[in-house]
Design a protein around this motif. Structure first.
Motif, PDB file in Angstrom:
ATOM      1  N   SER A  22       0.814  -1.219   0.000  1.00 57.70           N
ATOM      2  CA  SER A  22       0.000   0.000   0.000  1.00 57.70           C
ATOM      3  C   SER A  22       0.845   1.266   0.000  1.00 57.70           C
ATOM      4  N   SER A  23       2.126   1.163   0.364  1.00 52.60           N
ATOM      5  CA  SER A  23       2.994   2.339   0.349  1.00 52.60           C
ATOM      6  C   SER A  23       4.390   1.947  -0.125  1.00 52.60           C
ATOM      7  N   ARG A  24       5.105   2.943  -0.589  1.00 49.05           N
ATOM      8  CA  ARG A  24       6.487   2.726  -1.005  1.00 49.05           C
ATOM      9  C   ARG A  24       7.340   2.284   0.183  1.00 49.05           C
ATOM     10  N   SER A  45       6.078   2.381  -8.629  1.00 50.92           N
ATOM     11  CA  SER A  45       5.023   3.057  -7.900  1.00 50.92           C
ATOM     12  C   SER A  45       4.683   4.372  -8.586  1.00 50.92           C
ATOM     13  N   ASP A  47       3.652   6.946  -6.863  1.00 50.94           N
ATOM     14  CA  ASP A  47       3.911   8.050  -5.952  1.00 50.94           C
ATOM     15  C   ASP A  47       5.152   8.800  -6.416  1.00 50.94           C
ATOM     16  N   GLY A  54       8.425   6.924   1.215  1.00 53.54           N
ATOM     17  CA  GLY A  54       7.478   6.165   2.007  1.00 53.54           C
ATOM     18  C   GLY A  54       6.426   6.927   2.770  1.00 53.54           C
ATOM     19  N   ALA A  56       3.771   8.725   1.767  1.00 51.52           N
ATOM     20  CA  ALA A  56       2.409   8.746   1.232  1.00 51.52           C
ATOM     21  C   ALA A  56       2.047   7.371   0.684  1.00 51.52           C
ATOM     22  N   THR A  57       0.763   7.089   0.741  1.00 46.13           N
ATOM     23  CA  THR A  57       0.330   5.842   0.117  1.00 46.13           C
ATOM     24  C   THR A  57       0.387   6.022  -1.391  1.00 46.13           C
TER      25      THR A  57
END
Length: 82
Positions: A22-24, A45, A47, A54, A56-57
């Motif tokens: 769900s996130s980096r 990703s 993002d 890491g 932000a989702t």
């Protein structure tokens, strides 16, 4: 040599999706485990890590990719994390 076909061993290995996080940051934690075991990996990703790695989702998740031949080992290495 020009025109020479590469042997199977010389071709780069294809990277395949191991898991989507769900996130980096989660993907990077798993990647560190793989790095320590000598397993090459790539994170993909959407993002842009504006606030640093890491924080932000990732809208579509952060994909952790490994070489096809490392897929089973990599799965065992990160089993049970996050």
């Amino acid at each position: 040599m020009i025109g020479r076909k590469k042997d199977k061993e010389q071709r780069p290995s294809a990277f395949v999706e191991l898991r989507v996080f769900s996130s980096r940051m989660e993907a990077e934690m798993a990647q560190e485990i793989l790095n320590r075991a000598g397993v090459p990996s790539i994170i993909q990703s959407d993002d842009i890590a504006v606030f640093g790695p890491g924080h932000a989702t990732a809208p579509a998740g952060a994909k952790l990719l490994v070489r096809q031949e490392d897929l089973d080992l990599a799965g065992r290495l990160i089993e049970g994390i996050v």
